[in-house]
Design a protein around this motif. Sequence first.
Motif, mmCIF file in Angstrom:
data_model
loop_
_atom_site.group_PDB
_atom_site.id
_atom_site.type_symbol
_atom_site.label_atom_id
_atom_site.label_comp_id
_atom_site.label_asym_id
_atom_site.label_seq_id
_atom_site.Cartn_x
_atom_site.Cartn_y
_atom_site.Cartn_z
ATOM 1 N N UNK A 7 0.812 -1.223 0.000
ATOM 2 C CA UNK A 7 0.000 0.000 0.000
ATOM 3 C C UNK A 7 0.845 1.274 0.000
ATOM 4 N N UNK A 8 2.135 1.143 0.318
ATOM 5 C CA UNK A 8 3.022 2.315 0.366
ATOM 6 C C UNK A 8 3.651 2.551 -0.995
ATOM 7 N N UNK A 9 3.687 3.821 -1.438
ATOM 8 C CA UNK A 9 4.349 4.149 -2.695
ATOM 9 C C UNK A 9 5.852 4.286 -2.459
ATOM 10 N N UNK A 10 6.659 3.933 -3.438
ATOM 11 C CA UNK A 10 8.103 4.130 -3.312
ATOM 12 C C UNK A 10 8.828 2.947 -2.691
ATOM 13 N N UNK A 11 8.078 1.920 -2.274
ATOM 14 C CA UNK A 11 8.709 0.752 -1.640
ATOM 15 C C UNK A 11 9.351 -0.130 -2.714
ATOM 16 N N UNK A 12 10.563 -0.629 -2.471
ATOM 17 C CA UNK A 12 11.165 -1.647 -3.352
ATOM 18 C C UNK A 12 10.485 -2.959 -2.995
ATOM 19 N N UNK A 13 9.714 -3.487 -3.923
ATOM 20 C CA UNK A 13 8.834 -4.617 -3.575
ATOM 21 C C UNK A 13 9.572 -5.950 -3.670
ATOM 22 N N UNK A 14 10.544 -6.148 -2.781
ATOM 23 C CA UNK A 14 11.304 -7.401 -2.789
ATOM 24 C C UNK A 14 10.904 -8.315 -1.622
ATOM 25 N N UNK B 174 7.199 -9.983 0.588
ATOM 26 C CA UNK B 174 6.166 -10.993 0.310
ATOM 27 C C UNK B 174 4.969 -10.419 -0.448
ATOM 28 N N UNK B 175 5.004 -9.119 -0.752
ATOM 29 C CA UNK B 175 3.840 -8.522 -1.433
ATOM 30 C C UNK B 175 4.072 -8.490 -2.945
ATOM 31 N N UNK B 176 3.155 -9.140 -3.689
ATOM 32 C CA UNK B 176 3.359 -9.348 -5.130
ATOM 33 C C UNK B 176 2.752 -8.251 -5.991
ATOM 34 N N UNK B 177 1.849 -7.464 -5.419
ATOM 35 C CA UNK B 177 1.109 -6.508 -6.241
ATOM 36 C C UNK B 177 0.909 -5.223 -5.447
ATOM 37 N N UNK B 178 0.820 -4.101 -6.167
ATOM 38 C CA UNK B 178 0.597 -2.814 -5.496
ATOM 39 C C UNK B 178 -0.870 -2.422 -5.601
ATOM 40 N N UNK B 179 -1.352 -1.806 -4.530
ATOM 41 C CA UNK B 179 -2.738 -1.311 -4.511
ATOM 42 C C UNK B 179 -3.016 -0.376 -5.697
ATOM 43 N N UNK B 180 -1.972 0.336 -6.146
ATOM 44 C CA UNK B 180 -2.173 1.321 -7.218
ATOM 45 C C UNK B 180 -2.508 0.677 -8.560
ATOM 46 N N UNK B 181 -2.116 -0.596 -8.752
ATOM 47 C CA UNK B 181 -2.616 -1.341 -9.926
ATOM 48 C C UNK B 181 -3.892 -2.092 -9.573
ATOM 49 N N UNK B 182 -3.900 -2.715 -8.402
ATOM 50 C CA UNK B 182 -5.020 -3.590 -8.040
ATOM 51 C C UNK B 182 -6.352 -2.831 -8.019
#
Length: 321
Positions: free
Chosen positions: A79-86, A88-96
């Motif tokens: 849910x946080x913008x700017x996070x390096x998504x490495x 356990x979270x596979x998808x960002x709220x901003x796409x979902x």
Amino acid sequence: MRHFTNVKDMGDLHVALQEALEIKKDRYKYVELGKHKTLLMVFFNSSLRTRLSTQKAAMNLGMNVIVLDVNQGAWKLETERGVIMDGDKSEHLLEAVPVMGSYCDIIGVRSFAHFENREDDYTEKILNQFIQYSGRPVFSMEAATGHPLQAFADLITIEEHKETKRPKVVLTWAPHPKALPQAVPNSFADWMNEADVDFVITHPEGYELDPKFVRGAKVEYDQKKAFEGADFIYAKNWACPGVTRPEDYGKILSKDMSWTVDAEHMSWTNNAQFMHCLPVRRNMIVSDDVIESPRSLVIPEAANREISATVVLKRILEEIG
Ligand code: AN0
Ligand code: CP
């Protein structure tokens, strides 16, 4: 009405109540309104009543319904913008969120307070991202700071069961083993402050609700004094709102069982009727005999969730045409 997140979205409560009572008499009256319209219900947290009553409400209006339990089978969302998504979270709220919006006409969201950051909770960060990025009308099915569908159902229940023109309604804190959100008491206060009732809030010191919801309501720290003359007792636990001490936000400050609503507590009242939004922990919040008594309204109160949701969905459907 486009979005539904608090009492202000409802406009005149007398009008809303009339609409609710009209729908209760004939809940399929507007069954053509939602034809070929789809409701998506998104749950980040568990639910029994909201899930069933909101789906039933949508069906009353002829809608199709799809349900997403985010924590059961969907991708874990960042849910946080700017996070390096490495992690356990596979998808960002901003796409979902815009993807979810593309499959439906209206979105209901359940997303409780996280108790990590008061500011994020009290600015309704998650709910507002749905409003901002889904492109659809959004309504709260209990968000971080409010549960307006519950408060509207509570208002309908009070209107149906009141025995005096302007009843005394008391919101009382009660003990609970886990830290619970302030959404239900916040919204109850939000609505009672606009309703034709004498409204009093009682809780141990440190549990002060946010002034944005308390507004002009009377706060009485002595539970017995608060209960005197009450026509309705509305019990609920909530964790520390962090108003007086921000560092205590989300903490349990008390498990004082002398606040549990039992027959002795009810004897202080004007033969009050008992209310709770459910789910409730018996003999923590309320004793078996009080919740089972003929003066307990918990079942009709839950049943009115279908009515409050039908009014809200009807109004949104009328807006989007
Ligand atoms: C939730 C709460 O207190 O907000 C939902 C109530 C409708 N209750 C629990 O998590 C037990
Ligand atoms: N009162 C209420 O919202 O119940 P659920 O959490 O079961 O939906």
